[in-house]
Design a protein around this motif. Structure first.
Motif, PDB file in Angstrom:
ATOM      1  N   GLY A  78     -14.750 -13.169   1.190  1.00 24.68           N
ATOM      2  CA  GLY A  78     -14.221 -13.879   2.341  1.00 24.68           C
ATOM      3  C   GLY A  78     -12.837 -14.421   2.019  1.00 24.68           C
ATOM      4  N   SER A  79     -11.875 -14.250   2.942  1.00 22.71           N
ATOM      5  CA  SER A  79     -10.503 -14.657   2.664  1.00 22.71           C
ATOM      6  C   SER A  79      -9.749 -14.900   3.969  1.00 22.71           C
ATOM      7  CB  SER A  79      -9.795 -13.556   1.853  1.00 22.71           C
ATOM      8  OG  SER A  79      -8.519 -13.956   1.428  1.00 22.71           O
ATOM      9  N   ASP A  80      -8.825 -15.851   3.937  1.00 21.73           N
ATOM     10  CA  ASP A  80      -7.918 -16.072   5.058  1.00 21.73           C
ATOM     11  C   ASP A  80      -6.704 -15.187   4.819  1.00 21.73           C
ATOM     12  OD1 ASP A  80      -6.251 -16.915   7.034  1.00 21.73           O
ATOM     13  OD2 ASP A  80      -6.100 -18.985   6.364  1.00 21.73           O
ATOM     14  N   ILE A  81      -6.704 -14.016   5.420  1.00 26.59           N
ATOM     15  CA  ILE A  81      -5.696 -12.996   5.094  1.00 26.59           C
ATOM     16  C   ILE A  81      -4.439 -13.214   5.931  1.00 26.59           C
ATOM     17  CG2 ILE A  81      -5.323 -10.523   4.732  1.00 26.59           C
ATOM     18  CD1 ILE A  81      -8.357 -10.169   4.777  1.00 26.59           C
TER      19      ILE A  81
ATOM     20  N   ASP B 198       1.373  -3.332   7.424  1.00 26.15           N
ATOM     21  CA  ASP B 198       1.081  -1.967   7.856  1.00 26.15           C
ATOM     22  C   ASP B 198      -0.422  -1.678   7.801  1.00 26.15           C
ATOM     23  OD1 ASP B 198       3.843  -1.510   8.158  1.00 26.15           O
ATOM     24  OD2 ASP B 198       4.043  -0.895   6.067  1.00 26.15           O
ATOM     25  N   GLY B 199      -1.209  -2.699   8.153  1.00 27.55           N
ATOM     26  CA  GLY B 199      -2.651  -2.535   8.213  1.00 27.55           C
ATOM     27  C   GLY B 199      -3.375  -2.659   6.885  1.00 27.55           C
ATOM     28  N   LYS B 200      -2.636  -2.844   5.807  1.00 24.19           N
ATOM     29  CA  LYS B 200      -3.242  -2.918   4.476  1.00 24.19           C
ATOM     30  C   LYS B 200      -3.274  -4.359   3.989  1.00 24.19           C
ATOM     31  CE  LYS B 200      -2.735  -1.268  -0.287  1.00 24.19           C
ATOM     32  NZ  LYS B 200      -1.898  -0.484  -1.244  1.00 24.19           N
ATOM     33  N   VAL B 201      -4.406  -4.752   3.399  1.00 22.05           N
ATOM     34  CA  VAL B 201      -4.516  -6.078   2.798  1.00 22.05           C
ATOM     35  C   VAL B 201      -3.829  -6.050   1.439  1.00 22.05           C
ATOM     36  CG1 VAL B 201      -6.087  -7.842   1.941  1.00 22.05           C
ATOM     37  CG2 VAL B 201      -6.697  -6.522   3.968  1.00 22.05           C
ATOM     38  N   MET B 202      -2.921  -6.975   1.221  1.00 23.33           N
ATOM     39  CA  MET B 202      -2.179  -6.979  -0.032  1.00 23.33           C
ATOM     40  C   MET B 202      -1.868  -8.404  -0.457  1.00 23.33           C
ATOM     41  SD  MET B 202       1.296  -5.366   1.633  1.00 23.33           S
ATOM     42  CE  MET B 202       1.959  -4.950   0.022  1.00 23.33           C
ATOM     43  N   GLY B 203      -1.334  -8.560  -1.671  1.00 24.48           N
ATOM     44  CA  GLY B 203      -0.979  -9.871  -2.172  1.00 24.48           C
ATOM     45  C   GLY B 203      -1.566 -10.130  -3.550  1.00 24.48           C
ATOM     46  N   ILE B 204      -1.386 -11.354  -4.029  1.00 17.23           N
ATOM     47  CA  ILE B 204      -1.848 -11.733  -5.364  1.00 17.23           C
ATOM     48  C   ILE B 204      -3.355 -11.567  -5.493  1.00 17.23           C
ATOM     49  CG2 ILE B 204      -1.991 -13.614  -7.042  1.00 17.23           C
ATOM     50  CD1 ILE B 204       0.494 -14.835  -5.558  1.00 17.23           C
TER      51      ILE B 204
END
Length: 317
Positions: free
Chosen positions: A68-71, A81-87
């Motif tokens: 679960g995450s606040d994306i 671009d529709g992709k989940v990314m980050g640290i």
């Protein structure tokens, strides 16, 4: 949250089409098949990931950890671009390779993540969540009263909290005391929100000197409010504030004022009755620290200063 041996089946029950269907299937289980919760699905015996065997059987069977995450909190987690990314997604992916399972991110507002985990929607919460005693113990940070069961944390990075203003319009704000009588925007349920409420109580006993706090479901909404002139300042975790300063309006919208405060660990939240999953995640984090993958990811996102040398459990104060 349900115990690890029941998490998957309870999630499946929630997806049944009707109460009647649930009753029929429940009766069949009791009369013909026994309790299926004690019989996890097929475990992949060919999985050669080094830490796969540390995972609970239901996670092994599922082949995935539900996160679960606040994306909507760049650069920690966001969509492009529709992709989940980050640290967080990068660290989770690296840990997932050590564990031999997919880390599947689901979006939710930050202040619902722990209740969602308790309800069985997620196995863990990973969302720039500060590890502190109130969350560990399930208490309200203002009153100290018990409001939940509390969670365990696997701590993976250290970050403080920063104040930012419109660029060139800091209105003399250098620290939290300077916010008395002003309006601040924050994300609801965060440490920034708690700090603003705490500081407002310290302002002079005059309603006009209190801090007017506007809280939002996500940090992007708070930034939009500040950018449009609806507030005097905003506050968020330093990595997020620094990213907003660098990227919003090509670097022309915001500036950080003063020093970051309340440096504390971010933790992966795990139910207190999921010690096996918690320990597997700790081992996976330690593994990517040893291989150097952890440092590469933090350097990629410009937060290497917050790196830890080993994974810790519940080190927040």
């Amino acid at each position: 949250m349900t115990a690890s041996t029941t998490r998957r089946s309870s999630g499946a029950h929630r997806r049944l089409a009707s109460v009647g269907a649930t009753a029929v299937i429940g009766a069949l289980l009791l009369t013909g098949c026994g309790d299926q919760r004690d019989k996890p699905g097929q475990v992949d015996s060919t999985n050669k990931a080094p830490l796969f065997g540390m995972l609970p059987k239901d996670i092994q069977s599922a082949g995935a950890i539900e996160v679960g995450s606040d994306i909507n909190y760049p650069p920690v987690e966001f969509r492009k671009d529709g992709k989940v990314m980050g640290i967080d997604p990068d660290l989770a992916e690296a840990m997932g390779k050590q564990l031999g399972v997919e880390m599947k991110f689901s979006n939710a507002t930050f202040d619902t993540l722990l209740t969602g985990m308790k309800a069985g929607r997620y196995d863990i919460a990973m969302s720039a969540m500060t590890d502190n005693k109130s969350r560990q113990e399930g208490t309200d940070p203002e009153t100290g009263k018990k409001v939940g069961e509390g969670v365990d944390f696997v701590d993976y990075i250290t970050a403080g909290v920063s104040i930012y203003t419109r660029k060139g319009d800091d209105q003399g704000i250098k620290d939290w005391e300077d916010l008395c009588g002003k309006t601040i925007v924050v994300q609801r349920g965060t440490v920034s929100h708690d700090l603003a409420k705490s500081q407002s109580k310290k302002c002079e006993d005059d309603d006009e000197k209190k801090i007017k706090i506007e809280s939002f479901a996500n940090d992007t909404e708070a930034q939009t409010r500040l950018r449009g002139g609806g507030a005097d300042a905003g506050s968020s975790d330093f990595p997020v504030a620094a990213y907003a300063v660098k990227t919003s309006g090509g670097g022309d919208d915001f500036e950080i004022v003063g020093e970051q405060v309340e440096a504390a660990p971010y933790g992966i939240a795990v139910s207190k009755d999921d010690a096996q999953l918690r320990d597997a995640l700790k081992a996976a984090l330690d593994a990517i620290i040893r291989t150097g993958e952890y440092e590469k990811i933090l350097s990629k996102w410009g937060v290497a200063d917050g790196a830890v040398t080993e994974a810790n459990i519940n080190s927040g104060k």
